[in-house]
Enzyme design. Structure first.
Site, PDB file in Angstrom:
ATOM      1  N   CYS A   1      44.846  86.614  -5.256  1.00 21.62           N
ATOM      2  CA  CYS A   1      44.553  85.736  -6.404  1.00 21.62           C
ATOM      3  C   CYS A   1      43.053  85.485  -6.557  1.00 21.62           C
ATOM      4  O   CYS A   1      42.596  85.087  -7.622  1.00 21.62           O
ATOM      5  CB  CYS A   1      45.271  84.407  -6.232  1.00 21.62           C
ATOM      6  SG  CYS A   1      47.040  84.610  -6.033  1.00 21.62           S
TER       7      CYS A   1
ATOM      8  N   HIS B   1      42.252  78.090  -9.265  1.00 25.01           N
ATOM      9  CA  HIS B   1      43.393  79.006  -9.307  1.00 25.01           C
ATOM     10  C   HIS B   1      44.640  78.184  -9.625  1.00 25.01           C
ATOM     11  O   HIS B   1      44.856  77.113  -9.059  1.00 25.01           O
ATOM     12  CB  HIS B   1      43.517  79.699  -7.943  1.00 25.01           C
ATOM     13  CG  HIS B   1      44.739  80.527  -7.803  1.00 25.01           C
ATOM     14  ND1 HIS B   1      45.169  81.367  -8.790  1.00 25.01           N
ATOM     15  CD2 HIS B   1      45.643  80.642  -6.780  1.00 25.01           C
ATOM     16  CE1 HIS B   1      46.283  81.967  -8.395  1.00 25.01           C
ATOM     17  NE2 HIS B   1      46.583  81.545  -7.186  1.00 25.01           N
TER      18      HIS B   1
ATOM     19  N   ASN C   1      51.760  81.233 -12.080  1.00 26.15           N
ATOM     20  CA  ASN C   1      50.680  81.812 -11.272  1.00 26.15           C
ATOM     21  C   ASN C   1      50.524  83.297 -11.628  1.00 26.15           C
ATOM     22  O   ASN C   1      51.360  84.110 -11.249  1.00 26.15           O
ATOM     23  CB  ASN C   1      51.045  81.621  -9.792  1.00 26.15           C
ATOM     24  CG  ASN C   1      49.990  82.186  -8.845  1.00 26.15           C
ATOM     25  OD1 ASN C   1      49.075  82.892  -9.265  1.00 26.15           O
ATOM     26  ND2 ASN C   1      50.132  81.882  -7.568  1.00 26.15           N
TER      27      ASN C   1
HETATM   28  O1  UT7 Z   1      48.607  82.192  -5.353  1.00 30.11           O
HETATM   29  C1  UT7 Z   1      48.597  82.433  -3.992  1.00 30.11           C
HETATM   30  C2  UT7 Z   1      48.611  81.175  -3.233  1.00 30.11           C
HETATM   31  N1  UT7 Z   1      49.905  80.548  -3.319  1.00 30.11           N
HETATM   32  C3  UT7 Z   1      49.993  79.252  -3.232  1.00 30.11           C
HETATM   33  O2  UT7 Z   1      48.994  78.599  -3.166  1.00 30.11           O
HETATM   34  C4  UT7 Z   1      51.363  78.620  -3.137  1.00 30.11           C
HETATM   35  C5  UT7 Z   1      51.305  77.419  -2.250  1.00 30.11           C
HETATM   36  N2  UT7 Z   1      52.582  76.808  -1.975  1.00 30.11           N
HETATM   37  C6  UT7 Z   1      53.261  76.090  -2.900  1.00 30.11           C
HETATM   38  O3  UT7 Z   1      52.867  75.975  -4.034  1.00 30.11           O
HETATM   39  C7  UT7 Z   1      54.516  75.379  -2.448  1.00 30.11           C
HETATM   40  O4  UT7 Z   1      54.597  75.416  -1.049  1.00 30.11           O
HETATM   41  C8  UT7 Z   1      55.824  75.966  -3.065  1.00 30.11           C
HETATM   42  C9  UT7 Z   1      55.875  75.653  -4.553  1.00 30.11           C
HETATM   43  C10 UT7 Z   1      55.888  77.440  -2.821  1.00 30.11           C
HETATM   44  C11 UT7 Z   1      57.041  75.299  -2.423  1.00 30.11           C
HETATM   45  O5  UT7 Z   1      56.988  73.897  -2.586  1.00 30.11           O
HETATM   46  P1  UT7 Z   1      57.248  72.943  -1.360  1.00 30.11           P
HETATM   47  O6  UT7 Z   1      57.153  71.569  -1.846  1.00 30.11           O
HETATM   48  O7  UT7 Z   1      56.297  73.360  -0.266  1.00 30.11           O
HETATM   49  O8  UT7 Z   1      58.745  73.253  -1.014  1.00 30.11           O
HETATM   50  P2  UT7 Z   1      59.355  73.802   0.347  1.00 30.11           P
HETATM   51  O9  UT7 Z   1      59.013  75.237   0.531  1.00 30.11           O
HETATM   52  O10 UT7 Z   1      59.004  72.858   1.453  1.00 30.11           O
HETATM   53  O11 UT7 Z   1      60.901  73.678   0.052  1.00 30.11           O
HETATM   54  C12 UT7 Z   1      61.516  72.407  -0.118  1.00 30.11           C
HETATM   55  C13 UT7 Z   1      62.975  72.617  -0.479  1.00 30.11           C
HETATM   56  C14 UT7 Z   1      63.697  73.604   0.444  1.00 30.11           C
HETATM   57  O12 UT7 Z   1      65.008  73.142   0.629  1.00 30.11           O
HETATM   58  P3  UT7 Z   1      65.431  72.408   1.988  1.00 30.11           P
HETATM   59  O13 UT7 Z   1      65.147  73.401   3.075  1.00 30.11           O
HETATM   60  O14 UT7 Z   1      64.546  71.196   2.073  1.00 30.11           O
HETATM   61  O15 UT7 Z   1      66.863  72.115   1.767  1.00 30.11           O
HETATM   62  C15 UT7 Z   1      63.723  74.881  -0.351  1.00 30.11           C
HETATM   63  O16 UT7 Z   1      64.808  75.707  -0.007  1.00 30.11           O
HETATM   64  O17 UT7 Z   1      63.060  73.182  -1.806  1.00 30.11           O
HETATM   65  C16 UT7 Z   1      63.883  74.355  -1.746  1.00 30.11           C
HETATM   66  N3  UT7 Z   1      63.431  75.283  -2.771  1.00 30.11           N
HETATM   67  C17 UT7 Z   1      63.902  75.276  -4.028  1.00 30.11           C
HETATM   68  N4  UT7 Z   1      64.834  74.518  -4.637  1.00 30.11           N
HETATM   69  C18 UT7 Z   1      65.082  74.768  -5.934  1.00 30.11           C
HETATM   70  C19 UT7 Z   1      62.477  76.241  -2.660  1.00 30.11           C
HETATM   71  N5  UT7 Z   1      62.332  76.896  -3.843  1.00 30.11           N
HETATM   72  C20 UT7 Z   1      63.213  76.303  -4.700  1.00 30.11           C
HETATM   73  C21 UT7 Z   1      63.518  76.512  -6.054  1.00 30.11           C
HETATM   74  N6  UT7 Z   1      64.457  75.723  -6.637  1.00 30.11           N
HETATM   75  N7  UT7 Z   1      62.906  77.453  -6.778  1.00 30.11           N
END
Ligand code: UT7
Length: 318
Positions: free
Chosen positions: A103, A245, A275
């Site tokens: 990115c 970004h 993104n």
């Molecule tokens: O561009 C390159 C750089 N990339 C980035 O900078 C991305 C950085 N990371 C992020 O933006 C975030 O970490 C994400 C958006 C990817 C994820 O958000 P989060 O708040 O960190 O969520 P998480 O991964 O901790 O997941 C929380 C919960 C999980 O469920 P459990 O295990 O708590 O039951 C996931 O399974 O949310 C669940 N989950 C979803 N639920 C509904 C993950 N993706 C989804 C989804 N819809 N699409």
């Protein structure tokens, strides 16, 4: 900027994976994203953006001295997408090459271009951030497939005339390879060449440890901004606009707070494009200019973060 025609919104995604409009909006700030057609490749989208950039700069393709394409979703493993673009544009025999900085690619390309303008070798350099991540996401993985969109942002960086107000003030780029495996497309290279097994195991798609990247993104973009501000004896209060970004609204807001920049000075368009990887910053800049937000003479600070893990910042007077 140029984005493909087709739009996929959060409600469409609800029909593909177990997700909801509410989760995506609250956790990321995204609502819709543009998705390339099966027939469209990176050079097609980049070409449309390049034509607009040439037109707005008042430069013919034959006047270009270099083409740099930043992408992780090139048309082919080789040759470079920049060479394909060179042909499409009808540019002269000049250096044309791709860089892979995830990115952060567009800021890496801008940083390289600056050196070639400053040392007098080039007068006009076309740099493009283009990614079609929809082509390499795992459409059954809700952790990643909701996050990305396709698009390109093209920019011409030219030697300044003495009367120009606009100027490329400074840029910083960096990388921390110790965490290279947090964001990766595992197969398709020499480590794991394509095989029936790699396809079956979905190893040609994006793998990301979002949580770990989240924290590193805020820290490294904050550091990159402070490095250019300090090097140029500038205070954040003198900055008119911050473009980061567009990976997650919560990252953008947290960075804004850490930098202590007023909320209304932070450019956000993640709800419309999600993104787009190397294209997020030039797309956000183009929109902000066309909306009349960024005006000639404004100081614009940009910050980026991506696979590598790469990061960087760029300070310009528009
Ligand atoms: O561009 C390159 C750089 N990339 C980035 O900078 C991305 C950085 N990371 C992020 O933006 C975030 O970490 C994400 C958006 C990817 C994820 O958000 P989060 O708040 O960190 O969520 P998480 O991964 O901790 O997941 C929380 C919960 C999980 O469920 P459990 O295990 O708590 O039951 C996931 O399974 O949310 C669940 N989950 C979803 N639920 C509904 C993950 N993706 C989804 C989804 N819809 N699409």
């Amino acid at each position: 900027m140029h984005v493909p025609e087709k739009i996929l919104n959060n409600y469409d995604l609800e029909k593909i994976v177990d997700t909801s409009d509410e989760w995506i909006k609250i956790r990321t700030g995204m609502f819709e994203r543009h998705i390339a057609a099966d027939s469209e490749a990176a050079s097609d989208i980049a070409y449309q953006a390049a034509l607009k950039a040439l037109d707005s700069a008042g430069i013919r393709a034959k006047e270009l001295d270099m083409i740099i394409v930043a992408s992780v979703t090139n048309d082919h493993a080789f040759p470079a997408t920049a060479c394909i673009l060179q042909k499409l544009l009808g540019a002269r025999e000049i250096p044309a090459f791709d860089i892979s900085a995830g990115c952060s690619g567009w800021i890496y390309a801008a940083n390289i271009a600056k050196q070639y303008i400053e040392n007098g070798i080039c007068s006009h350099i076309l740099i493009i951030g283009v990614d079609l991540l929809s082509k390499i996401v795992n459409w059954s993985d809700r952790n990643t497939c909701v996050l990305f969109g396709d698009g390109a942002g093209a920019t011409i960086i030219s030697k300044a005339e003495p009367s120009d107000i606009s100027c490329f003030i400074d840029s910083h780029i960096s990388s921390d390879g110790s965490s290279y495996d947090l964001l990766i497309q595992p197969a398709g290279g020499s480590r794991q060449p394509a095989s029936e097994k790699t396809v079956k195991d979905n190893l040609h798609t994006i793998y990301m440890e979002g949580n770990k990247i989240f924290k590193l993104a805020i820290r490294s973009m904050n550091d990159a901004c402070h490095i250019v501000l300090k090097r140029n004896n500038m205070d954040i209060r003198s900055i008119d606009w911050l473009i980061t970004h567009q990976a997650n609204l919560r990252i953008i807001e947290a960075l804004g707070k850490k930098l202590r920049i007023a909320e209304e000075k932070v450019i956000v368009n993640i709800e419309k494009y999600a993104n787009t990887s190397a294209a997020t910053i030039p797309i956000a800049m183009d929109e902000a200019i066309h909306l009349g937000k960024i005006r000639h003479g404004d100081l614009v600070l940009m910050a980026t973060f991506g696979a590598g893990l790469t990061s960087g910042s760029l300070l310009i007077r528009y």
